[in-house]
Design an enzyme around this catalytic site. Structure first.
Site, PDB file in Angstrom:
ATOM      1  N   ARG A  53       0.916  -1.093  -0.154  1.00 16.71           N
ATOM      2  CA  ARG A  53      -0.325   0.337  -0.030  1.00 16.71           C
ATOM      3  C   ARG A  53       1.186   1.264   0.226  1.00 16.71           C
ATOM      4  O   ARG A  53       1.585   1.532   0.504  1.00 16.71           O
ATOM      5  CB  ARG A  53      -0.828   0.520   1.125  1.00 16.71           C
ATOM      6  CG  ARG A  53      -1.724   1.066   1.275  1.00 16.71           C
ATOM      7  CD  ARG A  53      -2.379   1.157   2.447  1.00 16.71           C
ATOM      8  NE  ARG A  53      -3.712   2.296   2.834  1.00 16.71           N
ATOM      9  CZ  ARG A  53      -3.234   3.247   3.218  1.00 16.71           C
ATOM     10  NH1 ARG A  53      -2.154   3.667   3.897  1.00 16.71           N
ATOM     11  NH2 ARG A  53      -3.753   4.292   3.740  1.00 16.71           N
ATOM     12  N   ARG A  54       0.584   1.562  -1.144  1.00 14.81           N
ATOM     13  CA  ARG A  54       1.209   3.995  -0.939  1.00 14.81           C
ATOM     14  C   ARG A  54       2.586   3.370  -0.482  1.00 14.81           C
ATOM     15  O   ARG A  54       2.516   4.090   0.052  1.00 14.81           O
ATOM     16  CB  ARG A  54       0.323   4.224   0.348  1.00 14.81           C
ATOM     17  CG  ARG A  54      -1.248   4.201  -0.133  1.00 14.81           C
ATOM     18  CD  ARG A  54      -2.101   5.361   0.679  1.00 14.81           C
ATOM     19  NE  ARG A  54      -2.904   5.286   2.192  1.00 14.81           N
ATOM     20  CZ  ARG A  54      -3.618   5.640   2.766  1.00 14.81           C
ATOM     21  NH1 ARG A  54      -3.127   6.811   3.265  1.00 14.81           N
ATOM     22  NH2 ARG A  54      -4.789   4.864   2.745  1.00 14.81           N
ATOM     23  N   SER A 380     -11.939   3.577  -0.050  1.00 15.57           N
ATOM     24  CA  SER A 380     -11.886   2.641   0.458  1.00 15.57           C
ATOM     25  C   SER A 380     -10.389   2.858   0.358  1.00 15.57           C
ATOM     26  O   SER A 380      -9.945   3.865   0.111  1.00 15.57           O
ATOM     27  CB  SER A 380     -11.316   1.406  -0.581  1.00 15.57           C
ATOM     28  OG  SER A 380     -11.039   2.112  -1.660  1.00 15.57           O
ATOM     29  N   ASP A 381      -9.689   1.816   1.700  1.00 18.65           N
ATOM     30  CA  ASP A 381      -8.288   2.502   1.795  1.00 18.65           C
ATOM     31  C   ASP A 381      -7.997   1.841   0.573  1.00 18.65           C
ATOM     32  O   ASP A 381      -8.272   1.540  -0.827  1.00 18.65           O
ATOM     33  CB  ASP A 381      -7.880   1.209   2.865  1.00 18.65           C
ATOM     34  CG  ASP A 381      -6.500   1.477   3.118  1.00 18.65           C
ATOM     35  OD1 ASP A 381      -5.584   2.541   2.686  1.00 18.65           O
ATOM     36  OD2 ASP A 381      -6.427   1.529   5.110  1.00 18.65           O
ATOM     37  N   TRP A 382      -6.676   1.761   0.136  1.00 19.21           N
ATOM     38  CA  TRP A 382      -5.409   2.102  -1.330  1.00 19.21           C
ATOM     39  C   TRP A 382      -5.767   0.338  -1.596  1.00 19.21           C
ATOM     40  O   TRP A 382      -4.176  -0.453  -0.958  1.00 19.21           O
ATOM     41  CB  TRP A 382      -4.466   2.411  -0.786  1.00 19.21           C
ATOM     42  CG  TRP A 382      -4.392   4.263  -1.805  1.00 19.21           C
ATOM     43  CD1 TRP A 382      -3.675   5.040  -2.153  1.00 19.21           C
ATOM     44  CD2 TRP A 382      -5.448   5.440  -0.889  1.00 19.21           C
ATOM     45  NE1 TRP A 382      -4.267   6.112  -2.444  1.00 19.21           N
ATOM     46  CE2 TRP A 382      -5.238   6.271  -1.439  1.00 19.21           C
ATOM     47  CE3 TRP A 382      -6.673   4.934   0.385  1.00 19.21           C
ATOM     48  CZ2 TRP A 382      -5.852   7.433  -1.964  1.00 19.21           C
ATOM     49  CZ3 TRP A 382      -7.572   6.126   0.379  1.00 19.21           C
ATOM     50  CH2 TRP A 382      -7.218   7.492  -0.698  1.00 19.21           C
TER      51      TRP A 382
END
Length: 988
Positions: A53-54, A380-382
């Site tokens: 993530r990210r 949503s979260d990523w």
């Protein structure tokens, strides 16, 4: 078109660049019908790197983009250049390879039964388990507090094309634009692309912005005014950077497990403390005109196995939590956030009761949107979205960053697929209209329609890039487009003069520093040394030695990406919640500035392994020794020094305990005095040295942000009172926190199962229930003065009644024409240039729209009745009516001005029975229900008044599906200075 023509025009505007802007004060004017199967993604291919993530693409720092590259993984372990390759391999293989091995063992037998379909089980999401269905998704626009914004949104969305609606709900893809998240615009009706940016303690990847103290430090202040001011300053900085949606505050994780990697982003291990801090933060952010985001909804309590693929397993773990616990513990802060008017809620990565949180209709539709009356949009979260149509039906309104099941794959679960799903009737137009309306209404609610338009129509939009530090950079760095422009305007948003945000950061960090031990009144110090032992003789100065890597600068505060290593003084955890430090005042630098070197001789040894045996005099010759130790953790996509997200234990890192013991025993040949300062992401076990006679004072300074050293010195030298209070319990061992306090480090199933079987009993509630004596209890903290509580009284304002009043009537939500448009209107425009991996709303061919029977989820055709606990943002308004008021007198009995936190705890009546079942309802010994921080001069007294609402006095009945106030028996109200120091008591 929502994005095509604007994309080409924005290139020209960006190429022209814009003049740099600065300000002198923060008060200046702010001039898919087909679901992707997991096995389509070749997730087991050995040549594909795991994606996380990210992970950011930023030139001159790192050149990754969602992928945790081999180079980065090596850098994560580079804090000690002398570490052997054997040690490097050992640490890299553990615990991840152990997890893979266990997963292989669990799956091995099944894989041998391939003919029976077991490999499909391994590679596919599990069917919904204990989470019941709740459909259809409630429409927004039912609250009077949002009425005007929804009226405006109805007018705009009514004029949107189908692709325009899809575009505003779908991210453009990772690193395709300037921010960590970017939606497509609906240019035909004047709705811009939205910029979404981390995070909860500052602006991630933004220049010239403040690194505020972490949430856990802010919680330790117990100061509601500072909570608001921090949010307000944070929001101002976001607005000046052109950010529409700030991805914070964080109230999940709440802190069920003290070793949880991201606990530091939230405010403490109690739902009421989290709720108050979150609400004040949201009010502050949104008073600056920026949309706040309450995250992560819900029961997101550990990093291990939180996300598909991140830990070598195809599915995330499931947090299995019962209905009552969900309401009374984990959802409580979110309810207050919704009541505060939060514009967005972010759903979490993991499953809740074996249904992914971002596709769980019960928690999104049933609890958040119906029962809590949430009027904003769910994002949503990523990469937390794991389905297309199903997640939309379950209540997801916006997908971030827009990519599909993998980073930067260009295969969005929405975008084109959502357009197809609308055209073939799989997703009702009513649901898509509501998705777009919620987003547009939130934009109006925060007054962002008055902001300058982004290029080419104005000079608004983000003035920084998340993906390069250079002034000029790629406009769409995640694509194959090589167009460059001025992407960083270097706008300084930190404030100046009396409005400099560093002043606020320093105050928060100081009030968030908790003094837990102060023997012989060694503190506060004086610039000339120890009180009563100062020396003025030039040849016999008071000797002070500073020990520990944590006191100094190390390789600099931004040496590791996303603060993903432990070197130098610790002022932040790591991950997407961290920010780049504009500067960091180290404890050593502040101490050098504070001590009077005419009277004090100070030396420093910025290592956790000083040469005590070679040079024993560095200890033996000291009058006072100050030792700095720390404990770090963070988000699961980073690993450093053997820590992968969650902490491995609660001890200090880098042999910090050994350093303290050595110093405490040897300082001044045993006659010296030692002060210990701990910077940490949460509770630290102190038992190895806390009772040593040489350890005279201990300060838990949490994560203080950029003004670390100055804030610490303020407390050490008594420039401010020691007024921080523990936002968690400090136990004597990790096992003290009970089975529910343990991180699941190794998979117990192909889909790891984390059962919240302890229910309501987390942190101090567990300690109280099991009569376990902590080292320092929740709410504890010493002051430099003394306080007395007296004269408690309680006034009943409303009679007891078991249920709240019926929910009030609600407004009628917007309505639209729900006919399906001509598919030809959704085609890519002629001669349109597609960028690689950029997410568009268009379809390629009309013949791609195929009609059939969509396999709707179980229970989709059974409409659910509205919750009797709902009726307004936050729930039934009657829940928040004050039913009793408690007054208590607080007196400063010491000889200096100081601050005390007045804490109110509630014990429920004994023998409460659920009438329909005869079941006895169990309650914790006591629960925090209110607090207030009060400053008093020496000898001053003040009456402090705290209210108790119906909800405070109620429990969640799983039978009645409502909050029930016991009408039989006696409540006990306790007031005092901590969860175990409660001298005042009253019953009613």
């Amino acid at each position: 078109m929502a994005s095509a023509h604007a994309l080409e025009e924005s290139h020209e505007a960006l190429l022209k660049g814009r003049e740099k802007h600065s300000r002198t004060s923060p008060d200046d004017d702010f001039s898919s019908d087909d679901e992707l199967e997991l096995d389509e993604l070749d997730d087991l291919d050995a040549d594909k790197k795991p994606l996380h993530r990210r992970r950011m693409v930023r030139t001159n720092r790192r050149i990754e983009s969602g992928a945790r590259s081999e180079a980065y993984k090596a850098d994560s372990y580079s804090a000690s250049p002398q570490r052997s390759w054997l040690e490097l391999i050992r640490r890299r293989l553990r615990p991840r390879m152990t997890c893979l091995l266990i997963a292989a063992i669990l799956s091995g037998g099944l894989v041998l039964l391939l003919a029976g379909g077991s490999l499909w089980v391994y590679k596919s999401a599990p069917k919904d388990g204990q989470s019941p269905p709740w459909y259809p998704s409630p429409r927004g626009g039912t609250s009077q507090s949002w009425e005007d914004s929804y009226r405006k949104a109805e007018g705009m969305v009514g004029r949107m094309s189908l692709v325009g609606k899809v575009n505003v709900t779908t991210g453009t893809g990772w690193s395709q634009n300037f921010c960590v998240g970017n939606t497509g615009p609906a240019t035909a009706v004047g709705f811009p692309s939205l910029c979404l940016q981390d995070g909860p303690l500052g602006l991630r990847f933004a220049d010239h912005s403040t690194a505020f103290p972490a949430g856990i430090t802010t919680g330790a202040t117990f100061n509601q005014d500072l909570m608001y001011k921090r949010g307000r300053a944070h929001g101002l900085e976001a607005r000046l950077k052109g950010i529409n949606v700030l991805l914070g505050p964080c109230m999940g994780p709440l802190g069920r497990m003290p070793a949880g990697g991201r606990n530091w982003e939230g405010f403490g291990s109690d739902p009421v403390l989290q709720a108050v801090a979150a609400a004040e933060t949201i009010k502050g952010i949104q008073d600056a005109g920026v949309m706040a985001t309450a995250k992560h909804w819900v029961a997101n309590e550990q990093e291990h196995f939180r996300q598909s693929f991140e830990w070598g397993l195809p599915n995330a773990m499931s947090s299995n939590v019962d209905d009552r616990t969900l309401h009374e513990v984990y959802a409580w802060p979110f309810a207050e956030s919704v009541r505060a008017g939060v514009a967005s809620v972010m759903c979490s990565y993991q499953m809740v009761n074996n249904s992914y949180a971002c596709g769980n209709s019960k928690i999104l539709n049933g609890i958040l949107k119906d029962e809590l009356g949430f009027q904003g949009f769910v994002q949503s979260d990523w990469l937390a979205q794991r389905s297309g149509v199903a997640s939309a039906l379950a209540g997801l309104d916006m997908t971030m960053p827009g990519d599909g099941l993998r980073w930067m794959d260009g295969r969005s679960l929405w975008g084109t697929r959502l357009t197809e799903a609308a055209l073939n009737g799989s997703i009702p137009m009513e649901r898509l209209n509501d998705m777009a309306t919620r987003i547009v209404a939130a934009w109006y609610q925060l007054g962002q329609d008055t902001w300058p338009a982004p290029p080419p129509d104005g000079d608004g939009g983000p003035n920084f890039s998340s993906f390069t530090d250079e002034e000029t950079g790629l406009v769409h760095p995640g694509s194959d487009d090589k167009t460059t422009a001025v992407v960083n305007k270097f706008v300084d948003v930190q404030g100046q003069g009396k409005d400099f945000h560093g002043r606020l950061a320093q105050q928060i960090a100081a009030e968030g520093t908790v003094l837990v031990k102060n023997e012989d009144e060694i503190l506060p110090l004086t610039p000339r040394g120890r009180p009563g032992r100062e020396r003025s003789d030039e040849g016999n100065k008071f000797r002070v030695a500073i020990f520990g890597e944590d006191a100094g600068p190390g390789r600099g505060p931004n040496a590791c990406a996303d603060r993903g290593c432990n070197q130098g003084t610790l002022a932040s955890g790591w991950g997407s919640g961290a920010v780049d430090f504009p500067y960091l005042v180290t404890p050593l630098k502040a101490l050098e500035a504070k001590f009077d070197f005419k009277s004090v001789y100070m030396t420093s040894y910025l290592s956790n392994n000083p040469p005590f045996k070679i040079s024993p005099s560095i200890l033996a010759d000291q009058d006072l020794c100050i030792v700095f130790i720390n404990s770090i953790a963070g988000e699961g996509f980073i690993a450093s020094d053997g820590i992968r997200g969650d902490r491995n234990d609660l001890y200090a890192n880098k042999d910090g305990d050994r350093l303290v013991r050595s110093v405490a025993k040897g300082c001044g040949k045993g006659d010296g005095e030692t002060i210990v300062v701990v910077h940490a992401v949460g509770p630290v076990i102190l038992e190895r040295w806390i009772d040593l006679p040489g350890v005279k004072a201990v300060l838990l300074a949490n994560l203080p942000g950029e003004e670390s050293g100055n804030a610490l010195v303020d407390v050490l030298f008594g420039d401010v009172d020691a007024s921080g209070r523990l936002p968690y319990t400090v136990g004597k061992s990790l096992s003290d926190y009970g089975p529910g306090g343990q991180v699941l480090y190794y998979p117990n199933s192909v889909v790891p199962q984390q059962n919240f079987s302890e229910g309501l009993y987390i942190d101090y509630r567990h300690f109280d229930a099991h009569n376990t004596t902590p080292r320092y209890e929740f709410g504890f903290g010493l002051s430099y003065t003394t306080f007395a509580f007296s004269n408690i009284s309680l006034t009943v304002l409303k009679p007891k009644s078991p249920l709240p009043s019926p929910p009030p009537s609600q407004l009628k939500p917007p309505s639209y024409d729900t006919s399906i448009p001509d598919p030809a209107t959704a085609l890519f425009p002629p001669n349109f240039r597609k960028l690689k991996n950029y997410i568009y709303p268009y379809i390629n061919r009309v013949r791609d729209i195929k009609h059939g029977t969509y396999p709707y989820p179980h229970g989709y055709d059974v409409p659910q009745p509205p919750s009797p606990a709902g009726g307004a943002p936050g729930g039934n308004p009657d829940l928040y009516e004050t039913h009793a008021r408690v007054n208590v007198t607080l007196t400063n009995t010491g000889n200096r001005t100081g601050k005390q936190v007045v804490q109110l705890y509630l014990s429920f009546p004994d023998n409460v029975i659920e009438p329909s079942t005869g079941e006895k309802i169990d309650f914790p010994v006591r629960v925090l229900r209110a607090f207030e921080k009060v400053e008093l001069r020496a000898g001053e007294s003040r009456v402090v008044s705290l209210g108790l609402t119906r909800k405070d006095l109620s429990f969640w009945s799983v039978v009645r599906q409502n909050w029930v106030l016991p009408t039989e028996g006696r409540f006990v109200v306790w007031v005092g200075a901590s969860s175990r120091d409660l001298p005042c008591r009253v019953e009613f």
